[in-house]
Design a protein around this motif. Structure first.
Motif, PDB file in Angstrom:
ATOM      1  N   VAL A 202     -12.500  -2.061  22.164  1.00  0.00           N
ATOM      2  CA  VAL A 202     -11.484  -1.670  23.153  1.00  0.00           C
ATOM      3  C   VAL A 202     -11.505  -0.177  23.446  1.00  0.00           C
ATOM      4  O   VAL A 202     -10.920   0.272  24.436  1.00  0.00           O
ATOM      5  CB  VAL A 202     -10.061  -2.080  22.691  1.00  0.00           C
ATOM      6  CG1 VAL A 202      -9.940  -3.585  22.583  1.00  0.00           C
ATOM      7  CG2 VAL A 202      -9.700  -1.408  21.370  1.00  0.00           C
ATOM      8  N   THR A 203     -12.182   0.603  22.612  1.00  0.00           N
ATOM      9  CA  THR A 203     -12.233   2.046  22.843  1.00  0.00           C
ATOM     10  C   THR A 203     -13.334   2.442  23.808  1.00  0.00           C
ATOM     11  O   THR A 203     -13.368   3.591  24.272  1.00  0.00           O
ATOM     12  CB  THR A 203     -12.464   2.798  21.520  1.00  0.00           C
ATOM     13  OG1 THR A 203     -13.767   2.465  21.005  1.00  0.00           O
ATOM     14  CG2 THR A 203     -11.415   2.430  20.490  1.00  0.00           C
ATOM     15  N   SER A 204     -14.222   1.538  24.148  1.00  0.00           N
ATOM     16  CA  SER A 204     -15.456   1.924  24.840  1.00  0.00           C
ATOM     17  C   SER A 204     -15.224   2.494  26.233  1.00  0.00           C
ATOM     18  O   SER A 204     -15.755   3.558  26.576  1.00  0.00           O
ATOM     19  CB  SER A 204     -16.420   0.729  24.916  1.00  0.00           C
ATOM     20  OG  SER A 204     -15.826  -0.353  25.601  1.00  0.00           O
ATOM     21  N   ALA A 205     -14.438   1.814  27.073  1.00  0.00           N
ATOM     22  CA  ALA A 205     -14.341   2.209  28.482  1.00  0.00           C
ATOM     23  C   ALA A 205     -13.685   3.578  28.654  1.00  0.00           C
ATOM     24  O   ALA A 205     -14.221   4.469  29.337  1.00  0.00           O
ATOM     25  CB  ALA A 205     -13.564   1.150  29.264  1.00  0.00           C
ATOM     26  N   GLY A 206     -12.514   3.785  28.066  1.00  0.00           N
ATOM     27  CA  GLY A 206     -11.799   5.043  28.238  1.00  0.00           C
ATOM     28  C   GLY A 206     -12.553   6.230  27.680  1.00  0.00           C
ATOM     29  O   GLY A 206     -12.658   7.282  28.330  1.00  0.00           O
ATOM     30  N   VAL A 207     -13.092   6.096  26.472  1.00  0.00           N
ATOM     31  CA  VAL A 207     -13.831   7.196  25.862  1.00  0.00           C
ATOM     32  C   VAL A 207     -15.096   7.497  26.671  1.00  0.00           C
ATOM     33  O   VAL A 207     -15.483   8.657  26.855  1.00  0.00           O
ATOM     34  CB  VAL A 207     -14.187   6.867  24.395  1.00  0.00           C
ATOM     35  CG1 VAL A 207     -15.021   7.987  23.788  1.00  0.00           C
ATOM     36  CG2 VAL A 207     -12.927   6.654  23.572  1.00  0.00           C
ATOM     37  N   ALA A 208     -15.729   6.441  27.190  1.00  0.00           N
ATOM     38  CA  ALA A 208     -16.941   6.635  27.985  1.00  0.00           C
ATOM     39  C   ALA A 208     -16.672   7.497  29.210  1.00  0.00           C
ATOM     40  O   ALA A 208     -17.448   8.411  29.532  1.00  0.00           O
ATOM     41  CB  ALA A 208     -17.505   5.280  28.407  1.00  0.00           C
ATOM     42  N   LEU A 209     -15.574   7.248  29.902  1.00  0.00           N
ATOM     43  CA  LEU A 209     -15.243   8.033  31.088  1.00  0.00           C
ATOM     44  C   LEU A 209     -14.923   9.481  30.726  1.00  0.00           C
ATOM     45  O   LEU A 209     -15.299  10.416  31.442  1.00  0.00           O
ATOM     46  CB  LEU A 209     -14.063   7.393  31.821  1.00  0.00           C
ATOM     47  CG  LEU A 209     -14.352   6.020  32.443  1.00  0.00           C
ATOM     48  CD1 LEU A 209     -13.059   5.382  32.939  1.00  0.00           C
ATOM     49  CD2 LEU A 209     -15.356   6.145  33.574  1.00  0.00           C
ATOM     50  N   PHE A 210     -14.212   9.681  29.627  1.00  0.00           N
ATOM     51  CA  PHE A 210     -13.916  11.029  29.143  1.00  0.00           C
ATOM     52  C   PHE A 210     -15.215  11.787  28.880  1.00  0.00           C
ATOM     53  O   PHE A 210     -15.350  12.963  29.224  1.00  0.00           O
ATOM     54  CB  PHE A 210     -13.077  10.938  27.865  1.00  0.00           C
ATOM     55  CG  PHE A 210     -12.623  12.252  27.319  1.00  0.00           C
ATOM     56  CD1 PHE A 210     -11.394  12.783  27.662  1.00  0.00           C
ATOM     57  CD2 PHE A 210     -13.427  12.967  26.436  1.00  0.00           C
ATOM     58  CE1 PHE A 210     -10.970  14.001  27.151  1.00  0.00           C
ATOM     59  CE2 PHE A 210     -13.018  14.183  25.917  1.00  0.00           C
ATOM     60  CZ  PHE A 210     -11.781  14.706  26.279  1.00  0.00           C
ATOM     61  N   VAL A 211     -16.188  11.116  28.290  1.00  0.00           N
ATOM     62  CA  VAL A 211     -17.481  11.732  27.979  1.00  0.00           C
ATOM     63  C   VAL A 211     -18.214  12.133  29.253  1.00  0.00           C
ATOM     64  O   VAL A 211     -18.820  13.211  29.325  1.00  0.00           O
ATOM     65  CB  VAL A 211     -18.339  10.772  27.126  1.00  0.00           C
ATOM     66  CG1 VAL A 211     -19.781  11.275  27.024  1.00  0.00           C
ATOM     67  CG2 VAL A 211     -17.735  10.628  25.734  1.00  0.00           C
ATOM     68  N   VAL A 212     -18.176  11.274  30.273  1.00  0.00           N
ATOM     69  CA  VAL A 212     -18.820  11.609  31.547  1.00  0.00           C
ATOM     70  C   VAL A 212     -18.279  12.929  32.080  1.00  0.00           C
ATOM     71  O   VAL A 212     -19.034  13.832  32.464  1.00  0.00           O
ATOM     72  CB  VAL A 212     -18.614  10.485  32.584  1.00  0.00           C
ATOM     73  CG1 VAL A 212     -19.075  10.942  33.971  1.00  0.00           C
ATOM     74  CG2 VAL A 212     -19.375   9.241  32.182  1.00  0.00           C
ATOM     75  N   GLY A 213     -16.952  13.075  32.119  1.00  0.00           N
ATOM     76  CA  GLY A 213     -16.347  14.305  32.618  1.00  0.00           C
ATOM     77  C   GLY A 213     -16.696  15.510  31.763  1.00  0.00           C
ATOM     78  O   GLY A 213     -17.025  16.583  32.288  1.00  0.00           O
TER      79      GLY A 213
END
Length: 320
Positions: A202-213
């Protein structure tokens, strides 16, 4: 259109939060790299394994989808590379990287969060299949071509062998293989293990977007306007359009998978694009293209979601 912006705006808000966190010094680039490793090595493998292991093998082994997505990606890659080589007069190695940036999506960090919001849990299956296409077919071919062009004396087959040896150790490839095996053997995952996998996934999507930025902060943006425009147009317009054509040429793909294919194809290129280009002196082109494509995608992704909806695919694949 407001409904579409309600889907895309949170995605780009999280990207902006990641960018702001690094820009203001709350997080360092090393912190973001660590979060990125967490997503790649733990969170996303957990999500892919969970999704694949809980579905029947016949449902997830969708050969028509794999063929259509591969064909669309190859069409976009070859068209962009040939244009760069013979119209823009790029060197062969540079043309290979134009093709790479035009045909390989950031399916993990951007494609998955967007597709999950639009079509629901089946997006995880679709992303797993796309990761297979990209990591086992597209990327080895393109990297082998780059290796043979960038390192004289190294043949295409030896380069392919070296690349496949590295890819077989990739956590995503291992998780997908394990998920397919669990599905094929109909293995029941013990409840405590399944719960732990759920907590990770469940952590994958939100953390992934944070990493992109966060990663965008350290990417330099220079000139190369014409070449950047070519790659951005090819990735955000040509690639999804080529996938649409391929889906027409390969009939019988489920509407949810059709929608997912277009949604993943329309996002910016893979996040390690500048890192791959750096090995061959092309980091400026790759970095500028990644930034420009990410910024432009705020508009183009919304337009592609609208187009997919107009085609009637979202009605058949809406989250339940």
């Amino acid at each position: 259109m407001l409904d579409i912006l309600a889907i895309t705006t949170p995605v780009f808000v999280l990207i902006a939060v990641g960018f702001g966190a690094v820009r203001t010094g709350l997080f360092s680039t090393a912190d973001v790299r660590a979060l990125g490793r967490f997503v790649i090595q733990f969170a996303l493998p957990a999500l892919l394994f969970k999704t694949l292991s809980q579905r029947s093998f016949g449902e997830i082994m969708n050969l028509r989808f794999i063929l259509a997505y591969l064909l669309g990606s190859l069409l976009a890659c070859v068209a962009a590379a040939l244009f760069a080589r013979y119209v823009k007069k790029h060197a062969p190695l540079s043309a290979v990287f134009v093709g790479m940036g035009s045909s390989m999506s950031n399916s993990i960090f951007l494609g998955l969060p967007i597709a999950l919001q639009v079509i629901g849990p089946v997006a995880s299956v679709i992303v797993a299949l796309v990761v297979m296409v990209e990591n086992l077919l597209m990327l080895p071919l393109l990297l082998a071509a780059a290796e043979s062009l960038g390192k004289p004396g190294l043949g295409l087959l030896p380069a392919l062998r070296r690349i496949f040896e590295r890819l077989l150790k990739n956590p995503l490839v291992i998780a997908i293989s394990a998920g397919f095996a669990a599905s094929l053997l109909e293995l029941a995952i013990p409840a405590p293990v399944a719960r732990a996998i759920d907590l990770l996934s469940v952590t994958s999507a939100g953390v992934a977007l944070f990493v992109v930025g966060g990663n965008l902060v350290r990417i330099p943006v220079g000139g190369l306007l014409g070449d950047v425009g070519l790659i951005s147009f090819a990735k955000l317009v040509l690639h999804p359009a080529a996938v649409v054509l391929a889906l027409w040429l390969v009939p019988g793909v489920d509407p949810a998978y059709q929608a997912g294919a277009v949604l993943i194809a329309c996002v910016p290129m893979l996040s390690i694009y500048p890192i791959l280009g750096q090995q061959y002196g092309l980091e400026s082109l790759c970095s500028a293209a990644l930034v420009a494509t990410t910024v432009a995608s705020f508009i183009t992704v919304a337009l592609w979601i609208w187009a997919v909806g107009q085609a009637g695919l979202l009605a058949a694949s809406a989250p339940g």
